[in-house]
Design a protein around this motif. Structure first.
Motif, mmCIF file in Angstrom:
data_model
loop_
_atom_site.group_PDB
_atom_site.id
_atom_site.type_symbol
_atom_site.label_atom_id
_atom_site.label_comp_id
_atom_site.label_asym_id
_atom_site.label_seq_id
_atom_site.Cartn_x
_atom_site.Cartn_y
_atom_site.Cartn_z
ATOM 1 N N LEU A 170 -74.226 -49.066 46.959
ATOM 2 C CA LEU A 170 -74.842 -50.229 46.316
ATOM 3 C C LEU A 170 -75.749 -49.798 45.171
ATOM 4 O O LEU A 170 -75.732 -50.404 44.093
ATOM 5 N N LEU A 171 -76.530 -48.750 45.398
ATOM 6 C CA LEU A 171 -77.374 -48.225 44.319
ATOM 7 C C LEU A 171 -76.518 -47.741 43.144
ATOM 8 O O LEU A 171 -76.862 -47.971 41.977
ATOM 9 N N ALA A 172 -75.407 -47.078 43.461
ATOM 10 C CA ALA A 172 -74.513 -46.602 42.406
ATOM 11 C C ALA A 172 -73.925 -47.770 41.628
ATOM 12 O O ALA A 172 -73.805 -47.715 40.390
ATOM 13 N N LEU A 173 -73.570 -48.833 42.337
ATOM 14 C CA LEU A 173 -73.015 -50.016 41.673
ATOM 15 C C LEU A 173 -74.052 -50.662 40.761
ATOM 16 O O LEU A 173 -73.751 -51.009 39.610
ATOM 17 N N ILE A 174 -75.267 -50.813 41.240
ATOM 18 C CA ILE A 174 -76.336 -51.406 40.420
ATOM 19 C C ILE A 174 -76.593 -50.539 39.185
ATOM 20 O O ILE A 174 -76.739 -51.052 38.066
ATOM 21 N N LEU B 139 -76.144 -51.720 35.271
ATOM 22 C CA LEU B 139 -77.261 -51.638 34.326
ATOM 23 C C LEU B 139 -76.930 -50.742 33.134
ATOM 24 O O LEU B 139 -77.523 -50.905 32.056
ATOM 25 N N HIS B 140 -76.005 -49.818 33.332
ATOM 26 C CA HIS B 140 -75.596 -48.950 32.224
ATOM 27 C C HIS B 140 -74.394 -49.504 31.458
ATOM 28 O O HIS B 140 -73.788 -48.802 30.654
ATOM 29 N N GLY B 141 -74.051 -50.756 31.742
ATOM 30 C CA GLY B 141 -73.029 -51.429 30.941
ATOM 31 C C GLY B 141 -71.603 -51.108 31.303
ATOM 32 O O GLY B 141 -70.702 -51.244 30.460
ATOM 33 N N ALA B 142 -71.329 -50.682 32.511
ATOM 34 C CA ALA B 142 -69.966 -50.370 32.930
ATOM 35 C C ALA B 142 -69.118 -51.638 32.958
ATOM 36 O O ALA B 142 -69.590 -52.711 33.338
ATOM 37 N N SER B 143 -67.870 -51.512 32.549
ATOM 38 C CA SER B 143 -66.952 -52.644 32.566
ATOM 39 C C SER B 143 -66.432 -52.879 33.980
ATOM 40 O O SER B 143 -66.572 -52.032 34.869
ATOM 41 N N LEU B 144 -65.811 -54.039 34.189
ATOM 42 C CA LEU B 144 -65.241 -54.358 35.500
ATOM 43 C C LEU B 144 -64.170 -53.345 35.885
ATOM 44 O O LEU B 144 -64.066 -52.952 37.054
ATOM 45 N N HIS B 145 -63.392 -52.924 34.903
ATOM 46 C CA HIS B 145 -62.354 -51.918 35.166
ATOM 47 C C HIS B 145 -62.985 -50.607 35.636
ATOM 48 O O HIS B 145 -62.474 -49.958 36.563
ATOM 49 N N GLN B 146 -64.079 -50.214 35.025
ATOM 50 C CA GLN B 146 -64.764 -48.990 35.438
ATOM 51 C C GLN B 146 -65.386 -49.139 36.830
ATOM 52 O O GLN B 146 -65.364 -48.207 37.635
ATOM 53 N N LEU B 147 -65.924 -50.322 37.113
ATOM 54 C CA LEU B 147 -66.551 -50.548 38.414
ATOM 55 C C LEU B 147 -65.539 -50.473 39.552
ATOM 56 O O LEU B 147 -65.898 -50.143 40.686
ATOM 57 N N ASP C 229 -64.421 -39.672 37.817
ATOM 58 C CA ASP C 229 -64.828 -40.409 36.614
ATOM 59 C C ASP C 229 -65.700 -41.583 37.048
ATOM 60 O O ASP C 229 -65.323 -42.756 36.951
ATOM 61 N N ASN C 230 -66.879 -41.257 37.516
ATOM 62 C CA ASN C 230 -67.785 -42.211 38.140
ATOM 63 C C ASN C 230 -68.552 -42.997 37.067
ATOM 64 O O ASN C 230 -69.224 -42.405 36.226
ATOM 65 N N SER D 252 -71.162 -44.732 37.391
ATOM 66 C CA SER D 252 -72.585 -44.834 37.709
ATOM 67 C C SER D 252 -73.347 -43.622 37.183
ATOM 68 O O SER D 252 -72.803 -42.520 37.102
ATOM 69 N N PRO D 253 -74.622 -43.792 36.842
ATOM 70 C CA PRO D 253 -75.441 -42.633 36.436
ATOM 71 C C PRO D 253 -75.785 -41.730 37.622
ATOM 72 O O PRO D 253 -76.285 -40.629 37.423
ATOM 73 N N PHE D 254 -75.519 -42.189 38.841
ATOM 74 C CA PHE D 254 -75.823 -41.398 40.031
ATOM 75 C C PHE D 254 -74.583 -40.614 40.460
ATOM 76 O O PHE D 254 -73.543 -41.215 40.741
ATOM 77 N N PRO D 255 -74.661 -39.298 40.527
ATOM 78 C CA PRO D 255 -73.505 -38.498 40.943
ATOM 79 C C PRO D 255 -73.075 -38.836 42.369
ATOM 80 O O PRO D 255 -73.904 -39.005 43.261
ATOM 81 N N LEU D 256 -71.759 -38.915 42.562
ATOM 82 C CA LEU D 256 -71.201 -39.232 43.876
ATOM 83 C C LEU D 256 -70.134 -38.229 44.310
ATOM 84 O O LEU D 256 -69.490 -38.435 45.342
ATOM 85 N N TYR D 257 -69.946 -37.157 43.556
ATOM 86 C CA TYR D 257 -68.818 -36.269 43.861
ATOM 87 C C TYR D 257 -68.964 -35.564 45.203
ATOM 88 O O TYR D 257 -67.977 -35.121 45.790
ATOM 89 N N HIS D 258 -70.195 -35.454 45.717
ATOM 90 C CA HIS D 258 -70.372 -34.796 47.009
ATOM 91 C C HIS D 258 -69.884 -35.655 48.177
ATOM 92 O O HIS D 258 -69.782 -35.158 49.309
ATOM 93 N N LEU D 259 -69.556 -36.912 47.920
ATOM 94 C CA LEU D 259 -69.137 -37.800 48.994
ATOM 95 C C LEU D 259 -67.703 -37.542 49.454
ATOM 96 O O LEU D 259 -67.221 -38.202 50.374
ATOM 97 N N TRP D 260 -67.019 -36.570 48.845
ATOM 98 C CA TRP D 260 -65.677 -36.228 49.312
ATOM 99 C C TRP D 260 -65.704 -35.804 50.784
ATOM 100 O O TRP D 260 -64.769 -36.096 51.537
ATOM 101 N N SER D 261 -66.794 -35.132 51.190
ATOM 102 C CA SER D 261 -66.867 -34.659 52.574
ATOM 103 C C SER D 261 -66.979 -35.823 53.558
ATOM 104 O O SER D 261 -66.512 -35.734 54.698
ATOM 105 N N LEU D 262 -67.603 -36.924 53.128
ATOM 106 C CA LEU D 262 -67.672 -38.111 53.983
ATOM 107 C C LEU D 262 -66.297 -38.722 54.164
ATOM 108 O O LEU D 262 -65.960 -39.229 55.249
#
Length: 389
Positions: free
Chosen positions: A103-107, A111-119, A141-142, A144-154
Protein backbone atom coordinates in the motif's frame (compact mmCIF):
# COMPACT_ATOMS: atom_id res chain seq x y z
CA UNK A 1 -12.43 -37.63 22.98
CA UNK A 2 -11.46 -35.34 20.09
CA UNK A 3 -7.77 -35.23 19.19
CA UNK A 4 -7.55 -31.46 19.55
CA UNK A 5 -8.74 -31.61 23.15
CA UNK A 6 -6.16 -34.16 24.28
CA UNK A 7 -3.10 -32.44 22.89
CA UNK A 8 -0.03 -32.61 25.06
CA UNK A 9 1.67 -29.35 25.98
CA UNK A 10 3.98 -28.17 23.22
CA UNK A 11 7.27 -26.37 23.66
CA UNK A 12 7.17 -22.60 23.34
CA UNK A 13 9.38 -20.52 21.06
CA UNK A 14 12.96 -21.64 21.15
CA UNK A 15 15.30 -18.73 22.04
CA UNK A 16 18.19 -20.03 19.93
CA UNK A 17 16.00 -20.37 16.84
CA UNK A 18 14.76 -16.81 17.38
CA UNK A 19 18.41 -15.80 17.55
CA UNK A 20 19.18 -17.76 14.39
CA UNK A 21 16.40 -15.90 12.64
CA UNK A 22 17.87 -12.64 13.92
CA UNK A 23 21.29 -13.63 12.57
CA UNK A 24 19.77 -14.39 9.17
CA UNK A 25 18.03 -11.01 9.02
CA UNK A 26 21.18 -9.14 10.07
CA UNK A 27 23.20 -10.92 7.36
CA UNK A 28 20.74 -9.70 4.74
CA UNK A 29 20.79 -6.21 6.24
CA UNK A 30 24.60 -6.08 6.01
CA UNK A 31 24.33 -7.29 2.41
CA UNK A 32 22.11 -4.32 1.58
CA UNK A 33 23.84 -1.61 3.62
CA UNK A 34 27.39 -2.85 4.25
CA UNK A 35 29.19 -1.23 1.32
CA UNK A 36 32.94 -0.81 1.22
CA UNK A 37 33.67 -2.90 -1.88
CA UNK A 38 34.92 0.09 -3.87
CA UNK A 39 36.95 1.58 -1.00
CA UNK A 40 40.73 2.04 -1.52
CA UNK A 41 41.24 1.19 2.15
CA UNK A 42 42.32 -2.50 2.21
CA UNK A 43 40.51 -3.23 5.47
CA UNK A 44 37.26 -1.61 4.35
CA UNK A 45 37.52 -3.30 0.96
CA UNK A 46 37.96 -6.68 2.67
CA UNK A 47 34.83 -6.02 4.71
CA UNK A 48 33.00 -5.16 1.50
CA UNK A 49 34.07 -8.47 -0.03
CA UNK A 50 32.77 -10.36 3.02
CA UNK A 51 29.52 -8.38 3.06
CA UNK A 52 28.70 -9.92 -0.32
CA UNK A 53 28.09 -13.18 1.51
CA UNK A 54 25.09 -11.65 3.28
CA UNK A 55 22.67 -13.26 0.82
CA UNK A 56 23.13 -16.54 2.68
CA UNK A 57 20.85 -15.06 5.35
CA UNK A 58 17.89 -15.62 3.01
CA UNK A 59 18.89 -19.28 2.56
CA UNK A 60 19.23 -19.69 6.32
CA UNK A 61 15.77 -18.22 6.80
CA UNK A 62 14.36 -20.62 4.17
CA UNK A 63 15.86 -23.61 5.98
CA UNK A 64 14.49 -22.44 9.32
CA UNK A 65 11.07 -21.82 7.79
CA UNK A 66 10.97 -25.27 6.20
CA UNK A 67 11.95 -26.85 9.51
CA UNK A 68 9.32 -25.07 11.59
CA UNK A 69 6.49 -25.23 9.07
CA UNK A 70 6.97 -28.94 8.32
CA UNK A 71 7.27 -29.84 11.98
CA UNK A 72 4.00 -28.12 12.78
CA UNK A 73 2.25 -29.66 9.77
CA UNK A 74 3.45 -33.20 10.46
CA UNK A 75 2.47 -33.12 14.12
CA UNK A 76 -0.95 -31.78 13.14
CA UNK A 77 -1.74 -34.28 10.35
CA UNK A 78 -4.43 -35.97 12.43
CA UNK A 79 -5.99 -32.68 13.54
CA UNK A 80 -9.31 -31.48 12.09
CA UNK A 81 -9.34 -28.54 9.68
CA UNK A 82 -5.59 -28.82 9.11
CA UNK A 83 -5.48 -26.95 5.82
CA UNK A 84 -7.88 -24.24 6.97
CA UNK A 85 -5.92 -23.65 10.16
CA UNK A 86 -2.55 -23.69 8.44
CA UNK A 87 -3.48 -21.25 5.70
CA UNK A 88 -5.26 -18.97 8.15
CA UNK A 89 -2.24 -18.89 10.45
CA UNK A 90 0.14 -18.16 7.58
CA UNK A 91 -2.14 -15.41 6.31
CA UNK A 92 -2.28 -13.80 9.75
CA UNK A 93 1.49 -14.01 10.03
CA UNK A 94 2.60 -12.76 6.63
CA UNK A 95 -0.13 -10.85 4.80
CA UNK A 96 -1.00 -7.81 6.95
CA UNK A 97 2.46 -6.24 7.01
CA UNK A 98 3.21 -7.36 3.46
CA UNK A 99 0.13 -5.67 2.04
CA UNK A 100 0.76 -2.60 4.18
CA UNK A 101 4.16 -2.27 2.48
CA UNK A 102 2.52 -2.70 -0.92
CA UNK A 103 0.00 0.00 0.00
CA UNK A 104 2.84 2.38 0.81
CA UNK A 105 4.47 1.50 -2.51
CA UNK A 106 1.21 2.16 -4.34
CA UNK A 107 0.74 5.55 -2.65
CA UNK A 108 4.34 6.46 -3.44
CA UNK A 109 3.89 5.49 -7.10
CA UNK A 110 0.69 7.57 -7.41
CA UNK A 111 2.35 10.60 -5.81
CA UNK A 112 5.22 10.26 -8.26
CA UNK A 113 2.83 10.37 -11.20
CA UNK A 114 2.82 6.71 -12.25
CA UNK A 115 0.30 5.82 -14.94
CA UNK A 116 -2.40 3.18 -14.50
CA UNK A 117 -0.43 0.88 -16.80
CA UNK A 118 2.64 1.26 -14.59
CA UNK A 119 0.61 0.70 -11.42
CA UNK A 120 -0.57 -2.63 -12.80
CA UNK A 121 2.91 -4.04 -12.23
CA UNK A 122 2.28 -3.92 -8.49
CA UNK A 123 -0.40 -6.58 -8.93
CA UNK A 124 2.44 -9.03 -9.56
CA UNK A 125 3.53 -8.44 -5.98
CA UNK A 126 -0.03 -8.58 -4.70
CA UNK A 127 -0.40 -12.14 -6.04
CA UNK A 128 3.19 -13.21 -5.21
CA UNK A 129 4.17 -13.64 -8.86
CA UNK A 130 7.27 -11.44 -8.79
CA UNK A 131 9.71 -14.38 -8.81
CA UNK A 132 8.37 -16.24 -11.86
CA UNK A 133 10.58 -16.62 -14.95
CA UNK A 134 10.12 -13.80 -17.49
CA UNK A 135 7.57 -12.07 -15.23
CA UNK A 136 10.23 -10.99 -12.72
CA UNK A 137 11.70 -8.59 -15.29
CA UNK A 138 8.42 -6.65 -15.27
CA UNK A 139 8.34 -6.75 -11.49
CA UNK A 140 11.79 -5.17 -11.30
CA UNK A 141 10.46 -2.21 -13.28
CA UNK A 142 8.79 -0.93 -10.14
CA UNK A 143 6.82 2.34 -10.56
CA UNK A 144 7.15 3.16 -6.87
CA UNK A 145 10.03 5.16 -5.34
CA UNK A 146 10.27 2.41 -2.69
CA UNK A 147 12.41 -0.58 -3.73
CA UNK A 148 10.55 -3.89 -3.70
CA UNK A 149 13.00 -6.27 -5.37
CA UNK A 150 13.77 -8.05 -2.09
CA UNK A 151 10.18 -9.31 -1.97
CA UNK A 152 11.05 -12.17 -4.34
CA UNK A 153 11.82 -14.28 -1.26
CA UNK A 154 8.28 -13.73 0.04
CA UNK A 155 6.95 -15.07 -3.25
CA UNK A 156 9.11 -18.20 -2.88
CA UNK A 157 7.84 -18.77 0.64
CA UNK A 158 4.17 -18.15 -0.13
CA UNK A 159 4.29 -20.49 -3.13
CA UNK A 160 5.93 -23.13 -0.95
CA UNK A 161 3.35 -22.59 1.80
CA UNK A 162 0.57 -23.00 -0.76
CA UNK A 163 1.86 -26.29 -2.21
CA UNK A 164 3.69 -28.02 0.63
CA UNK A 165 0.75 -28.79 2.98
CA UNK A 166 -1.13 -30.40 0.09
CA UNK A 167 1.91 -32.51 -0.81
CA UNK A 168 2.41 -33.64 2.79
CA UNK A 169 -1.25 -34.47 3.31
CA UNK A 170 -1.53 -36.37 0.03
CA UNK A 171 1.68 -38.35 0.59
CA UNK A 172 0.93 -39.12 4.25
CA UNK A 173 -2.48 -40.59 3.39
CA UNK A 174 -0.87 -43.02 0.94
CA UNK A 175 1.98 -44.27 3.07
CA UNK A 176 2.04 -47.02 5.69
CA UNK A 177 4.79 -45.11 7.47
CA UNK A 178 3.98 -41.40 6.97
CA UNK A 179 7.14 -39.99 8.52
CA UNK A 180 9.48 -42.26 6.58
CA UNK A 181 7.54 -41.84 3.35
CA UNK A 182 7.47 -38.06 3.68
CA UNK A 183 11.19 -37.99 4.48
CA UNK A 184 11.99 -39.99 1.35
CA UNK A 185 9.75 -37.73 -0.72
CA UNK A 186 11.38 -34.60 0.69
CA UNK A 187 14.92 -35.83 -0.04
CA UNK A 188 13.84 -36.92 -3.53
CA UNK A 189 12.48 -33.44 -4.20
CA UNK A 190 15.73 -31.93 -2.94
CA UNK A 191 17.65 -34.17 -5.37
CA UNK A 192 15.33 -32.92 -8.11
CA UNK A 193 16.26 -29.31 -7.27
CA UNK A 194 19.94 -30.21 -7.69
CA UNK A 195 19.22 -31.65 -11.13
CA UNK A 196 17.18 -28.57 -11.97
CA UNK A 197 20.03 -26.24 -10.95
CA UNK A 198 22.50 -28.21 -13.04
CA UNK A 199 20.14 -28.26 -16.02
CA UNK A 200 19.56 -24.50 -15.89
CA UNK A 201 22.93 -23.12 -14.81
CA UNK A 202 25.19 -25.77 -16.32
CA UNK A 203 23.41 -26.14 -19.65
CA UNK A 204 24.83 -24.00 -22.49
CA UNK A 205 21.45 -24.00 -24.24
CA UNK A 206 19.69 -22.48 -21.23
CA UNK A 207 22.63 -20.37 -20.08
CA UNK A 208 21.67 -17.15 -21.98
CA UNK A 209 18.29 -17.19 -20.23
CA UNK A 210 19.43 -18.43 -16.81
CA UNK A 211 18.74 -15.15 -15.01
CA UNK A 212 15.04 -15.71 -15.56
CA UNK A 213 15.24 -18.62 -13.10
CA UNK A 214 17.29 -16.96 -10.35
CA UNK A 215 14.31 -16.42 -8.04
CA UNK A 216 12.14 -19.31 -9.19
CA UNK A 217 10.64 -21.64 -6.57
CA UNK A 218 12.49 -24.73 -7.87
CA UNK A 219 15.75 -22.78 -7.83
CA UNK A 220 15.42 -21.53 -4.28
CA UNK A 221 13.46 -24.23 -2.43
CA UNK A 222 16.41 -26.54 -1.65
CA UNK A 223 16.92 -25.01 1.79
CA UNK A 224 13.19 -25.21 2.52
CA UNK A 225 13.25 -28.92 1.66
CA UNK A 226 16.34 -29.66 3.75
CA UNK A 227 14.75 -27.86 6.69
CA UNK A 228 11.63 -29.96 6.13
CA UNK A 229 13.71 -33.15 5.98
CA UNK A 230 15.39 -32.24 9.25
CA UNK A 231 12.01 -31.70 10.92
CA UNK A 232 10.80 -35.11 9.74
CA UNK A 233 14.02 -36.92 10.67
CA UNK A 234 14.06 -35.37 14.14
CA UNK A 235 10.63 -36.83 14.83
CA UNK A 236 11.91 -40.38 14.74
CA UNK A 237 11.58 -41.84 18.22
CA UNK A 238 14.61 -43.05 20.11
CA UNK A 239 17.86 -41.51 21.24
CA UNK A 240 19.82 -43.19 18.43
CA UNK A 241 18.30 -40.93 15.80
CA UNK A 242 19.11 -37.75 17.71
CA UNK A 243 22.63 -38.99 18.41
CA UNK A 244 23.14 -39.57 14.67
CA UNK A 245 21.78 -36.13 13.83
CA UNK A 246 24.12 -34.49 16.33
CA UNK A 247 27.01 -36.59 15.06
CA UNK A 248 26.58 -35.32 11.51
CA UNK A 249 25.75 -31.69 12.33
CA UNK A 250 29.31 -30.34 12.33
CA UNK A 251 30.50 -32.38 9.30
CA UNK A 252 27.43 -31.17 7.36
CA UNK A 253 28.18 -27.57 8.37
CA UNK A 254 31.80 -27.81 7.23
CA UNK A 255 30.86 -29.63 4.01
CA UNK A 256 28.23 -27.05 3.13
CA UNK A 257 30.56 -24.18 3.97
CA UNK A 258 33.35 -25.74 1.94
CA UNK A 259 31.10 -26.09 -1.10
CA UNK A 260 30.21 -22.41 -0.78
CA UNK A 261 33.88 -21.42 -0.54
CA UNK A 262 34.71 -23.53 -3.61
CA UNK A 263 31.89 -21.89 -5.54
CA UNK A 264 33.07 -18.44 -4.40
CA UNK A 265 36.61 -19.17 -5.60
CA UNK A 266 35.29 -20.34 -8.98
CA UNK A 267 33.04 -17.28 -9.26
CA UNK A 268 35.64 -14.84 -7.82
CA UNK A 269 32.95 -13.44 -5.53
CA UNK A 270 30.95 -14.35 -2.44
CA UNK A 271 27.86 -12.97 -4.15
CA UNK A 272 25.14 -15.19 -5.56
CA UNK A 273 24.86 -14.23 -9.22
CA UNK A 274 27.19 -16.73 -10.87
CA UNK A 275 26.39 -20.23 -12.19
CA UNK A 276 28.95 -21.74 -9.80
CA UNK A 277 27.09 -20.29 -6.83
CA UNK A 278 23.77 -21.66 -8.03
CA UNK A 279 25.08 -25.16 -8.85
CA UNK A 280 27.51 -25.57 -5.92
CA UNK A 281 27.22 -22.69 -3.47
CA UNK A 282 23.44 -22.59 -3.02
CA UNK A 283 23.12 -26.33 -2.20
CA UNK A 284 26.14 -25.99 0.08
CA UNK A 285 24.65 -23.10 2.02
CA UNK A 286 21.33 -24.96 2.20
CA UNK A 287 23.10 -27.93 3.79
CA UNK A 288 25.05 -25.70 6.17
CA UNK A 289 21.86 -23.87 7.17
CA UNK A 290 20.09 -27.11 8.09
CA UNK A 291 23.15 -28.10 10.12
CA UNK A 292 23.08 -24.75 11.93
CA UNK A 293 19.52 -25.46 13.07
CA UNK A 294 20.69 -28.72 14.63
CA UNK A 295 23.64 -27.01 16.30
CA UNK A 296 21.39 -24.24 17.63
CA UNK A 297 19.03 -26.77 19.22
CA UNK A 298 21.64 -28.71 21.18
CA UNK A 299 23.38 -27.48 24.34
CA UNK A 300 26.65 -25.63 23.83
CA UNK A 301 28.28 -22.29 23.11
CA UNK A 302 26.50 -21.68 19.77
CA UNK A 303 23.13 -22.08 21.48
CA UNK A 304 24.14 -19.69 24.25
CA UNK A 305 25.34 -17.08 21.73
CA UNK A 306 22.25 -17.38 19.58
CA UNK A 307 20.02 -17.05 22.65
CA UNK A 308 21.36 -13.59 23.53
CA UNK A 309 18.69 -10.96 23.99
CA UNK A 310 19.86 -8.80 21.06
CA UNK A 311 19.63 -11.59 18.48
CA UNK A 312 16.35 -12.80 19.94
CA UNK A 313 14.91 -9.28 19.71
CA UNK A 314 15.97 -8.90 16.09
CA UNK A 315 14.61 -12.37 15.32
CA UNK A 316 11.28 -11.60 16.93
CA UNK A 317 10.78 -8.50 14.75
CA UNK A 318 12.77 -9.99 11.86
CA UNK A 319 9.89 -10.01 9.40
CA UNK A 320 9.50 -6.27 9.74
CA UNK A 321 13.26 -5.75 9.55
CA UNK A 322 13.39 -7.65 6.28
CA UNK A 323 10.39 -5.93 4.70
CA UNK A 324 11.22 -2.38 5.77
CA UNK A 325 14.97 -2.12 5.24
CA UNK A 326 14.86 -1.42 1.49
CA UNK A 327 11.58 0.50 1.66
CA UNK A 328 13.43 2.92 3.92
CA UNK A 329 16.47 3.07 1.64
CA UNK A 330 15.57 6.32 -0.20
CA UNK A 331 14.91 8.09 3.11
CA UNK A 332 18.14 6.76 4.59
CA UNK A 333 20.07 7.94 1.54
CA UNK A 334 18.68 11.48 1.79
CA UNK A 335 19.33 11.69 5.54
CA UNK A 336 22.89 10.47 5.10
CA UNK A 337 23.58 12.99 2.34
CA UNK A 338 22.29 15.73 4.62
CA UNK A 339 24.85 14.74 7.26
CA UNK A 340 27.69 13.72 4.89
CA UNK A 341 27.25 15.67 1.63
CA UNK A 342 30.22 13.99 -0.07
CA UNK A 343 28.15 10.86 -0.72
CA UNK A 344 31.17 8.56 -0.46
CA UNK A 345 34.01 7.59 1.82
CA UNK A 346 34.31 5.57 5.02
CA UNK A 347 32.45 8.15 7.16
CA UNK A 348 29.54 8.27 4.72
CA UNK A 349 29.12 4.47 4.67
CA UNK A 350 29.47 4.22 8.45
CA UNK A 351 26.83 6.90 9.06
CA UNK A 352 24.53 5.34 6.46
CA UNK A 353 24.88 1.92 8.07
CA UNK A 354 24.12 3.22 11.57
CA UNK A 355 21.20 5.33 10.37
CA UNK A 356 19.79 2.40 8.43
CA UNK A 357 20.16 0.02 11.36
CA UNK A 358 18.51 2.35 13.88
CA UNK A 359 15.65 3.40 11.59
CA UNK A 360 14.99 -0.15 10.40
CA UNK A 361 14.89 -1.59 13.92
CA UNK A 362 12.65 1.22 15.14
CA UNK A 363 10.29 0.83 12.17
CA UNK A 364 10.20 -2.95 12.53
CA UNK A 365 9.43 -2.71 16.25
CA UNK A 366 6.59 -0.25 15.61
CA UNK A 367 5.16 -2.35 12.81
CA UNK A 368 5.35 -5.43 15.02
CA UNK A 369 3.45 -3.68 17.82
CA UNK A 370 0.87 -1.89 15.66
CA UNK A 371 0.33 -4.20 12.68
CA UNK A 372 1.65 -7.69 13.31
CA UNK A 373 0.70 -8.29 16.94
CA UNK A 374 -3.05 -7.62 16.63
CA UNK A 375 -3.28 -10.23 13.87
CA UNK A 376 -0.95 -12.71 15.56
CA UNK A 377 -3.27 -12.73 18.58
CA UNK A 378 -5.94 -14.25 16.35
CA UNK A 379 -3.88 -17.36 15.60
CA UNK A 380 -5.29 -19.13 18.67
CA UNK A 381 -8.55 -19.51 16.74
CA UNK A 382 -6.76 -21.81 14.31
CA UNK A 383 -4.90 -24.28 16.57
CA UNK A 384 -1.94 -26.34 15.38
CA UNK A 385 0.87 -28.13 17.13
CA UNK A 386 3.99 -26.13 17.91
CA UNK A 387 6.80 -26.87 15.44
CA UNK A 388 9.55 -27.96 17.84
CA UNK A 389 10.18 -31.71 18.12
Amino acid sequence: MHASTTRAPSPSRDPALDGLRGLAVLLVFCFHFGGGLSSPNPFVHALGVLVQAGWIGVVLFFALSGFLITGSLFDSLSEPHLLRNFYARRALRTLPLYYFVLLLALIGAVLHGASLHQLQRLTLFAFFLQNLPVIWVRALDNPSPFPLYHLWSLAVEEQFYLIWPLVLLFAAQRSHSPRRGLLQLTLTLFAFTLVFLLAVYGNPWVFPFRHHFDYFLFTQCGALLLGAALALRSRSRGTKTHAELNKWALPALFLGGSLYLIASLLAHTFNSGSPAQFVIGLPGISLASAALILIALRPGSPRILLSTSVLRFVGRIGYGVYLSQLVLQPTIHRLTLTLIPTGHGLLYFAVRFLLALSLTLATAWLSFQLIEKPFLRLKYRFPMHQPLP
